[in-house]
Design an enzyme around this catalytic site. Structure first.
Site, PDB file in Angstrom:
ATOM      1  N   ASN A 192      93.317  56.273   7.990  1.00  0.00           N
ATOM      2  CA  ASN A 192      93.197  54.807   8.091  1.00  0.00           C
ATOM      3  C   ASN A 192      94.003  54.316   9.286  1.00  0.00           C
ATOM      4  OD1 ASN A 192      95.974  53.987   7.196  1.00  0.00           O
ATOM      5  ND2 ASN A 192      95.326  55.169   5.396  1.00  0.00           N
ATOM      6  N   LYS A 244      86.540  75.302  10.864  1.00  0.00           N
ATOM      7  CA  LYS A 244      85.884  74.086  11.343  1.00  0.00           C
ATOM      8  C   LYS A 244      84.432  74.013  10.857  1.00  0.00           C
ATOM      9  CE  LYS A 244      84.752  71.656  15.569  1.00  0.00           C
ATOM     10  NZ  LYS A 244      84.273  71.894  16.895  1.00  0.00           N
ATOM     11  N   LYS A 275     100.739  47.659 -12.777  1.00  0.00           N
ATOM     12  CA  LYS A 275     101.821  48.645 -12.648  1.00  0.00           C
ATOM     13  C   LYS A 275     103.131  47.950 -12.982  1.00  0.00           C
ATOM     14  CE  LYS A 275      99.100  50.670  -8.997  1.00  0.00           C
ATOM     15  NZ  LYS A 275      98.985  51.226  -7.659  1.00  0.00           N
TER      16      LYS A 275
END
Ligand code: PMT
Length: 427
Positions: A226, A305, A357
């Site tokens: 990200n 790969k 949470k």
């Protein structure tokens, strides 16, 4: 000299007390009493607004000296004028120091006797700030305080707690006993924090903080990642360290340079970050999760790969551990601060995460097109900070400035937490 001025000087420290106009001014009489009991000679200067909260006559009574209120006072100027008074002082204390007084001092205004004295004196200056918590957390006040501290001005307080205006947060003036102890001793007597520590509310606290992105390997050369640069996390780590905390950063990949003077552990993937955090969390007082952690990772990363072949390639992903959730659920959980990155409906999503949470605070930011110049990788950010029973919107600022304000808020909420007054409950 004003008649009787020299009389009554105790030989102890000569303290000039400036009183500006806040509700905490009523505590000034007790402060003068404590300073004098500690052997100091105290002279008092009041702003016009201060006189709305306590009379000069009261202060004259407790200080044993005439109280000065006006810059252009013909009788006083003939005696101890403002320059003489500025030279007389060995220490200058302003208590309470309002947001307005702090702003005037930061910008060098000299529009009344107190601000003129503050410019004219060579004595060390200590402020005991007192104001509404929103005013204390406002970026303008934070910037003024940072400027004054850089010039050597000392702070005593403010403390966090219930305020005269009914709000709860940082901004309450330190108690007269605390201020007097700090002024009289420089280092405070046994059992009292030293002056420097009072301005460093996280002194001795250990913070574990995650920052940056995670890279989830597809094969030895490719990953799912990200856009986190590490800027927000590193800025917050520095700001918390500035409040006295001992900070350890667990950082995923990040393009920003990390703070050079803080302990840093580099990791690559969410699993590595999870392992590094869980190994260290028992030794921390606060856990702050700024990292943008991948929720999923490729189930079977290739050992070599991947080759181009079929027109379509399907990836199977599996859930990563929820680091923040696990830490917050620990039986002896630290004070836990999460972040939330949302593309829409910021407050609703952040409130849901806070509720789901057992964390004490969440700092939510918009990311993606809605953020325009803030959020991931940008130099600026804006945050909506939520805790049980409270919220604070922090305006768009450079990440370093925003981090300073957020760190102050974290320190204030942490104090409420360890005092046992937090709805989320201290462990
Ligand atoms: O690094 P910058 O370029 O400066 O950008 C800063 C930032 C946008 C990355 C930062 O401000 C931010 O929002 N960080 C949190 C990003 C994120 O992953 O948000 P989330 O809503 O997906 O996650 C919620 C919280 O859970 C976060 O505290 C995250 O660290 C934590 N989490 C998420 C998943 C997971 N598996 N474990 C976690 O601990």
């Amino acid at each position: 000299m004003i008649a009787g001025d020299a009389a009554g000087e105790s030989g102890g420290p000569r303290i000039l007390l400036g009183i500006s106009g806040g509700i905490a001014a009523y505590k000034a009489a007790e402060l003068v009493r404590r300073l004098r009991a500690g052997g100091a000679t105290v002279r008092v200067v009041m702003t016009a607004a201060a006189q709305a909260f306590i009379t000069p006559l009261t202060l004259q009574g407790v200080s044993g000296s005439p109280v000065r209120t006006a810059l252009l006072d013909a009788t006083a100027e003939a005696g101890m004028d403002h320059i003489e008074l500025a030279r007389w002082a060995e220490q200058v204390l302003v208590a309470p120091a309002t947001a307005h007084l702090i702003a005037r001092l930061a910008h060098g205004l000299a529009d009344d006797l107190l601000t003129t004295l503050l410019l004219a004196t060579a004595a060390p200056v200590t402020l005991a700030p007192a104001m509404n918590q929103q005013m204390w957390l406002h970026p303008a006040t934070a910037a003024n305080i940072a400027l004054l501290q850089a010039r050597g001005v000392q702070l005593v307080g403010p403390e966090a707690g219930e305020q005269a205006c009914g709000e709860v947060g940082p901004g309450r003036m330190a108690e007269p006993a605390t201020i007097a102890a700090a002024l009289l001793a420089g280092v405070a007597p046994a059992g009292q924090p030293a002056l420097d520590q009072l301005a460093r509310p996280l002194q001795g606290r250990r913070v574990l903080l995650t920052a940056g992105a995670t890279h989830e390997a597809l094969d030895p050369v490719r990953f799912i990642g990200n856009r986190s640069s590490g800027k927000m996390g590193y800025a917050l780590a520095s700001a918390l360290a500035g409040l006295g905390a001992q900070v350890t950063i667990v950082s995923g990949p990040a393009s920003a340079p990390p703070p050079p003077d803080l302990s840093l552990l580099r990791v690559e993937s969410a699993l590595e970050m999870h392992r590094a955090v869980m190994q260290r969390v028992a030794a921390c007082d606060l856990f702050v999760a700024v990292a943008a952690v991948a929720d999923y990772r490729p189930a079977d990363p290739a050992a070599v790969k991947l080759k181009k072949g079929a027109a379509e390639l399907e990836l199977r992903l599996v859930r990563n551990p929820d680091i923040l959730g696990e830490v917050a659920a620990l039986p002896r959980a630290p004070f836990t601060v999460g972040f939330a990155a949302e593309t829409d409906d910021l407050e609703r999503h952040a409130a849901a995460k806070l509720a789901a949470k057992r964390m004490q605070m969440i700092a939510a930011n918009l990311v993606g097109p809605a953020a325009a110049g803030a959020g991931f990788s940008a130099d600026d950010n804006a945050l909506l900070v939520l805790w049980r029973g409270g919220r604070q919107a922090l305006p768009r600022l450079p990440k370093a400035d925003l981090a300073n304000v957020l760190a102050g808020l974290i320190a204030a909420r942490y104090q409420v937490f360890i005092d046992g007054n937090d709805d989320a409950g201290a462990s």
